[in-house]
Write a protein that holds these residues in place. Structure first.
Motif, short mmCIF file in Angstrom:
data_model
loop_
_atom_site.label_atom_id
_atom_site.label_comp_id
_atom_site.label_asym_id
_atom_site.label_seq_id
_atom_site.Cartn_x
_atom_site.Cartn_y
_atom_site.Cartn_z
N SER A 250 0.81 -1.23 -0.12
CA SER A 250 0.21 0.00 0.11
C SER A 250 0.86 1.31 0.06
O SER A 250 0.40 2.33 -0.56
N ILE A 251 2.04 1.08 0.42
CA ILE A 251 2.98 2.31 0.46
C ILE A 251 3.82 2.36 -0.60
O ILE A 251 3.85 3.60 -1.32
N LEU A 252 4.49 1.27 -0.98
CA LEU A 252 5.43 1.36 -2.24
C LEU A 252 4.62 1.10 -3.64
O LEU A 252 5.34 1.58 -4.34
N GLY A 253 3.49 0.45 -3.67
CA GLY A 253 2.99 0.11 -4.90
C GLY A 253 3.65 -1.46 -5.36
O GLY A 253 4.83 -1.79 -4.78
N LEU A 254 2.96 -1.85 -6.11
CA LEU A 254 3.22 -3.20 -6.54
C LEU A 254 4.71 -3.24 -7.17
O LEU A 254 5.44 -4.52 -6.86
N GLU A 255 5.02 -2.73 -8.12
CA GLU A 255 6.26 -2.71 -8.77
C GLU A 255 7.55 -2.48 -7.88
O GLU A 255 8.46 -3.25 -7.73
N ARG A 256 7.21 -1.42 -7.17
CA ARG A 256 8.36 -1.01 -5.98
C ARG A 256 8.61 -2.16 -4.89
O ARG A 256 9.61 -2.33 -4.51
N ALA A 257 7.42 -2.51 -4.68
CA ALA A 257 7.41 -3.79 -3.52
C ALA A 257 8.12 -5.05 -3.90
O ALA A 257 9.08 -5.70 -3.46
N ARG A 258 8.05 -5.37 -5.33
CA ARG A 258 8.60 -6.37 -6.12
C ARG A 258 10.29 -6.04 -5.97
O ARG A 258 11.03 -7.01 -5.74
N ASP A 259 10.42 -4.93 -6.51
CA ASP A 259 12.09 -4.48 -6.49
C ASP A 259 12.63 -4.67 -5.23
O ASP A 259 13.64 -5.13 -5.13
N GLN A 260 11.80 -4.16 -4.21
CA GLN A 260 12.55 -4.25 -2.81
C GLN A 260 12.63 -5.62 -2.25
O GLN A 260 13.61 -5.97 -1.69
N ALA A 261 11.84 -6.65 -2.70
CA ALA A 261 11.77 -8.01 -2.12
C ALA A 261 13.04 -8.40 -2.94
O ALA A 261 13.88 -9.42 -2.37
N ARG A 262 13.24 -8.21 -4.24
CA ARG A 262 14.52 -8.91 -4.99
C ARG A 262 15.84 -8.31 -4.33
O ARG A 262 16.63 -9.07 -4.08
N LEU A 263 15.73 -7.11 -3.92
CA LEU A 263 16.98 -6.48 -3.45
C LEU A 263 17.33 -6.85 -1.92
O LEU A 263 18.53 -7.39 -1.65
N LEU A 264 16.17 -7.16 -1.18
CA LEU A 264 16.32 -7.73 0.09
C LEU A 264 16.70 -9.26 -0.35
O LEU A 264 17.88 -9.55 0.81
N GLY A 265 16.54 -9.86 -1.06
CA GLY A 265 16.83 -11.34 -1.32
C GLY A 265 18.62 -11.12 -1.74
O GLY A 265 19.42 -12.06 -1.23
N GLU A 266 18.86 -10.34 -2.37
CA GLU A 266 20.22 -10.31 -2.78
C GLU A 266 21.24 -9.87 -1.68
O GLU A 266 22.20 -10.43 -1.49
N GLN A 267 20.53 -8.98 -0.56
CA GLN A 267 21.43 -8.68 0.46
C GLN A 267 21.43 -9.92 1.36
O GLN A 267 22.49 -10.32 1.98
N ALA A 268 20.27 -10.78 1.55
CA ALA A 268 20.27 -11.77 2.28
C ALA A 268 21.40 -12.76 1.82
O ALA A 268 22.26 -13.35 2.56
#
Length: 294
Positions: A250-268
Motif C-alpha cells: 500500500s505504501i510502495l506500490g506493486l512494482e516497487r514492492a517487488r523490486d524491494q523484495a528482490r533487493l532484500l533477497g540479494e542482500q540476504a
C-alpha cells in the motif's frame, strides 16, 4: 527443483517428528490434542523447520538434535496461526486451504490448542533429547521465548492489530514485520548456530541473512494478499486492504514492492558468503521466498 526437493525432504522429516511428539490420546483431553494435530499436520511449507535444519547443517549438528528444534519452532508458528485466525484477531475462516481451527472445532478448543502447542514447543526444546548440553537447551528456550514474546512476534501482532486505526510509515511497518514475522525466522536460523556452538561472526551473518529474508518474505506475503485468490494462497485474500491496514504494497506500490523484495533477497544471500557452498540450501530458500506464488 532443488529447493522443492529439499523443502519436501525437510517437511517430511518435520511431519514425522511432529506426529511422534503430538500423539493422539484418549480421554476428555483428546479433543484439544486432536485440534493441536489438526493445526500442525494440515500442510504448510515448513519454511521455518527448513531454516533450522539447514542452518544447523552449516555447523555439522546431529540431525536428531536439529529436527527436534525444527519441530519446536513449527509448533510455535502453528500456535500463532491458530490464535491469529480467531474472531478476536483476524477472524479468518480459511488456513492452508482448510477451515481454521476455531471453525473446525470451536473457539475455546482453538485457544487451548494454541496454548498447548506453545507450551509443548518449550517442553521439546528443554528435553535432553534435543541436546545433551543443558546450557544449549537453556539458550534455545531463552531465544525462542524472546522471539515469540512481547519483544518479538506477540508484540508485532499487537502493533498489527492497532495498525487498523493508525497511519504507519515504511519504518513503522518494517519494525512491525521484523517483530511479527522476522523474529521467528531469525530464531530458525539462530537455532542452528546455538546447537552448533557457533561463534559470534557466524551468528551475526545468519542473523543478518534472516533479517533480510524475513522482510522479503513479508513483502511477498503482502503482494500475494493484494494479487492472489483464496484458492491460490490457501487463506482469504485482500484481507489487509479490507481492514484498512498499511502494508509494504500500500505504501510502495506493486512494482516497487517487488523490486524491494528482490533487493532484500540479494542482500540476504550476500551475508552467506563466508559459509561458501554449504549455505546453498539457504540461498535456494531466498529464491523460493522471492518467487513463491502461495
Amino acid at each position: 527443483m532443488q529447493i522443492e526437493r529439499a523443502l519436501n525432504e525437510a517437511a517430511s522429516s518435520a511431519n514425522r517428528v511432529l506426529d511422534e511428539l503430538i500423539p493422539a490420546v484418549d480421554g476428555a483431553e483428546g479433543r484439544v490434542v486432536e485440534a493441536m494435530r489438526y493445526a500442525t499436520m494440515g500442510g504448510g511449507k515448513r519454511i521455518r523447520p527448513y531454516l533450522v535444519l539447514n542452518s544447523a547443517a552449516l555447523f555439522n549438528v546431529a540431525p536428531s538434535y536439529a529436527i527436534r528444534a525444527a519441530a519446536a519452532v513449527e509448533m510455535l508458528h502453528c500456535y500463532s496461526l491458530v490464535h491469529d485466525d480467531l474472531p478476536a484477531m483476524d477472524d479468518s475462516d480459511l488456513r492452508r486451504g482448510r477451515p481454521t481451527a476455531h471453525k473446525q472445532f470451536d473457539e475455546a478448543t482453538a485457544i487451548l490448542a494454541g496454548d498447548g502447542l506453545l507450551t509443548l514447543a518449550f517442553e521439546v526444546l528443554s528435553h535432553p533429547e534435543t541436546h545433551p548440553d543443558g546450557g544449549v537447551r537453556a539458550e534455545l528456550v531463552h531465544a525462542l521465548a524472546v522471539a515469540g514474546g512481547a519483544a518479538g512476534m506477540v508484540g508485532g501482532q499487537m502493533i498489527d492489530l492497532a495498525a487498523e486505526n493508525m497511519t504507519l510509515d515504511i519504518g513503522a511497518i518494517t519494525r512491525l514485520q521484523r517483530m511479527k514475522t522476522g523474529a521467528i525466522i531469525a530464531f530458525s536460523c539462530e537455532a542452528g548456530a546455538i546447537l552448533g556452538h557457533a561463534g559470534p561472526q557466524a551468528r551475526h551473518a545468519l542473523n543478518a541473512y534472516a533479517h533480510d529474508l524475513g522482510l522479503a518474505f513479508q513483502i511477498v506475503d503482502d503482494l500475494l494478499d493484494a494479487e492472489g485468490t483464496a484458492e491460490s494462497i490457501g487463506k482469504p485474500a485482500g484481507a489487509d486492504a479490507a481492514a484498512g491496514k498499511a502494508t509494504f504494497v500500500s505504501i510502495l506500490g506493486l512494482e516497487r514492492a517487488r523490486d524491494q523484495a528482490r533487493l532484500l533477497g540479494e542482500q540476504a544471500n550476500a551475508h552467506l558468503e563466508s559459509f561458501g557452498a554449504k549455505a546453498d540450501p539457504l540461498r535456494w530458500m531466498t529464491e523460493f521466498v522471492i518467487s513463491r506464488k502461495s
